[in-house]
Design an enzyme around this catalytic site. Sequence first.
Site, PDB file in Angstrom:
ATOM      1  N   ASP A  91       0.857  -1.114   0.070  1.00  0.00           N
ATOM      2  CA  ASP A  91      -0.095  -0.123  -0.056  1.00  0.00           C
ATOM      3  C   ASP A  91       0.798   1.187  -0.052  1.00  0.00           C
ATOM      4  O   ASP A  91       1.990   1.467   0.828  1.00  0.00           O
ATOM      5  CB  ASP A  91      -0.810   0.116   1.335  1.00  0.00           C
ATOM      6  CG  ASP A  91      -2.236  -0.094   1.013  1.00  0.00           C
ATOM      7  OD1 ASP A  91      -2.749   0.243  -0.099  1.00  0.00           O
ATOM      8  OD2 ASP A  91      -2.860  -0.428   1.916  1.00  0.00           O
ATOM      9  N   GLU A 189     -14.267  -0.925  -2.279  1.00  0.00           N
ATOM     10  CA  GLU A 189     -14.467  -1.194  -1.153  1.00  0.00           C
ATOM     11  C   GLU A 189     -15.746  -0.261  -0.747  1.00  0.00           C
ATOM     12  O   GLU A 189     -15.975   0.987  -1.134  1.00  0.00           O
ATOM     13  CB  GLU A 189     -13.237  -0.419  -0.217  1.00  0.00           C
ATOM     14  CG  GLU A 189     -13.611  -0.728   1.224  1.00  0.00           C
ATOM     15  CD  GLU A 189     -12.197  -0.308   2.141  1.00  0.00           C
ATOM     16  OE1 GLU A 189     -12.400  -0.167   3.329  1.00  0.00           O
ATOM     17  OE2 GLU A 189     -11.190  -0.211   1.538  1.00  0.00           O
TER      18      GLU A 189
END
Length: 287
Positions: A91, A189
């Site tokens: 990430d 998400e």
Amino acid sequence: MSHISEQPVERVTIPVLQQCKEERRRIVMTTAYDAVTARIADPIVDVILIGDSVGNVCLGFDNTLPVSMAMMNHHLDAVARTRARALLVADMPFLSFHLGIEETIRNAGGFLQRGAAAVKLEGGAKRIEMVRALVDCEIPVMGHLGLTPQSVNVMGGFKVQGRKADDALRLLDDAHRLQEAGCFALVLEGVPAELAARATEFLTIPTIGIGAGPNCSGQVLVFHDVLGLTEGHRPKFVRAYAEGFQLLQEALSRWAADVRSGVFPGPKESYRLPEGLAETIATWTPT
């Protein structure tokens, strides 16, 4: 006899994930922040994400915003040392890809030098320039749309996104633009299942859902959520397959009770002196 080398491990690659999309085989992705969790997950999943979620899962922060490149490098190093067969994706934390192309490339390239196979960054149209620059440098990029945790303050909390017409259409447009910019996959998400299904239908790259319904190309959950290792409220999209926090606490409590009662350590956990040496040390006195 000549040396016989071990059979090479068949690692998961980006083309393998694309093949999964085309053959409608579901992709499984979870997080790992250290070598132990990576070794547990690696034989089972296709993708391991060294997520900036380490901030709130392991480091005690309320959200991912305080996570730095130094923190991410530390956890990536631990996972990369396992030489995982799963695809390692790191990430890009807050501020690591916001201050210019040069710094973005340096940060992302550093992840690859440490063992990641790809990076993930949050955001849509505003991040297209960064995505293109990374792809031009042969740095594979996984996109992330919908509930993007680094935007928690703008969103007013961790809330489902895409429930209004303009927001839903913008997400679909951003998904298309990220694919055109070169993303090899896209995390969706916290969006309605119908919206994620539509994105998955028109995109040629895989979608990985988390709180986005069952029709994505694959699913991701945080390792600690799957195993019930955290206390307190669980998001709607989490299904815990064990009550790990309770199980581990009970095991530790049994050990503590054995220590306090003198049962641990026992003969099986103790070392012995060689024969005859016990008598020698029994006669020792300080001089």
